[in-house]
Write a protein that holds these residues in place. Structure first.
Motif, short mmCIF file in Angstrom:
data_model
loop_
_atom_site.label_atom_id
_atom_site.label_comp_id
_atom_site.label_asym_id
_atom_site.label_seq_id
_atom_site.Cartn_x
_atom_site.Cartn_y
_atom_site.Cartn_z
N VAL A 92 -31.85 -43.28 -51.79
CA VAL A 92 -31.84 -42.75 -50.88
C VAL A 92 -30.07 -42.36 -50.16
O VAL A 92 -29.95 -43.04 -50.65
CB VAL A 92 -32.70 -43.53 -49.89
N ASN A 101 -36.95 -48.96 -54.83
CA ASN A 101 -36.19 -47.48 -55.91
C ASN A 101 -36.86 -46.80 -56.28
O ASN A 101 -36.38 -45.39 -56.61
CB ASN A 101 -34.71 -48.47 -55.98
N SER A 141 -38.06 -44.27 -54.71
CA SER A 141 -37.20 -42.65 -54.24
C SER A 141 -36.95 -42.12 -54.57
O SER A 141 -35.73 -41.38 -55.31
CB SER A 141 -35.98 -43.68 -53.68
N GLY A 147 -38.35 -42.50 -49.02
CA GLY A 147 -37.98 -43.59 -50.07
C GLY A 147 -37.93 -44.22 -49.55
O GLY A 147 -38.41 -44.86 -48.23
N TRP A 167 -35.56 -47.34 -47.54
CA TRP A 167 -33.82 -47.45 -47.25
C TRP A 167 -33.67 -49.30 -46.28
O TRP A 167 -34.74 -49.97 -45.59
CB TRP A 167 -33.31 -47.16 -45.99
#
Length: 179
Positions: free
Chosen positions: A3, A58, A61, A67, A69
């Protein structure tokens, strides 16, 4: 694809990293956090599971704009762990397990980070991200008894659509915000 990092006045939203496993374990092993997540809600049991969550997040994302964070608080002192939680902008999953075209914003934070406006501030950053990327609306889905997250939805100006079992196979209060 990781991201894109986002900054607000007090926060840094960035990709989760393998070195964040201790923070993930600390956050997601707490019953007062995980009880509001998933169907069924399940704690993070150990560092290996924390690393697996980071890898899964991940992998979700799929663009720099959507995604999960990691949220750090460089503008607020004394909050631990760092990162202290997650902000997300992802496709909602239907109760049949399919990804939908509907986008969800959400937040999960360590209890030591509650009461500082971090969930609201991070959600506003993701709303701005969604708006900049041409999304027409975002949803937030919240367990009916999760009064803290219901209040965040209210602060964001979201419209409460009511209780539904359309998402994740569990009854949740659906909220929408037109962008």
């Amino acid at each position: 694809m990781p991201v894109t990092p986002l900054r607000t006045e007090r926060l840094l939203l960035r990709a989760w990293e393998d070195s964040d496993a201790d923070a993930v374990l600390d956050i997601y092993s707490r019953e007062d956090v995980y009880r509001w997540l998933g169907n069924p809600p399940t704690p993070c049991p150990d560092l290996d599971a924390a690393r697996a969550r980071i890898a899964r997040w991940n992998a979700l994302s799929t663009s720099a704009r959507e995604g999960l964070w990691a949220v750090e608080t460089p503008g607020i002192s004394g909050i631990s762990p760092q990162p202290c939680g997650t902000a997300l902008l992802v496709p909602l999953t239907t109760s049949s397990g399919e990804k939908s075209d509907t986008r969800e914003i959400g937040w999960h934070f360590h209890p030591d980070a509650w009461g500082f406006g971090i969930a609201t501030e991070s959600a506003r950053a993701l709303i701005g991200q969604a708006r900049a990327n041409g999304l027409g609306e975002v949803h937030a889905v919240v367990y009916p008894d999760n009064v803290r997250s219901l209040a965040v939805c209210d602060r964001l100006g979201m419209t409460r659509l009511g209780v539904t079992d359309q998402w994740y196979g569990v009854e949740l209060v659906d909220h929408v915000l037109a962008l």
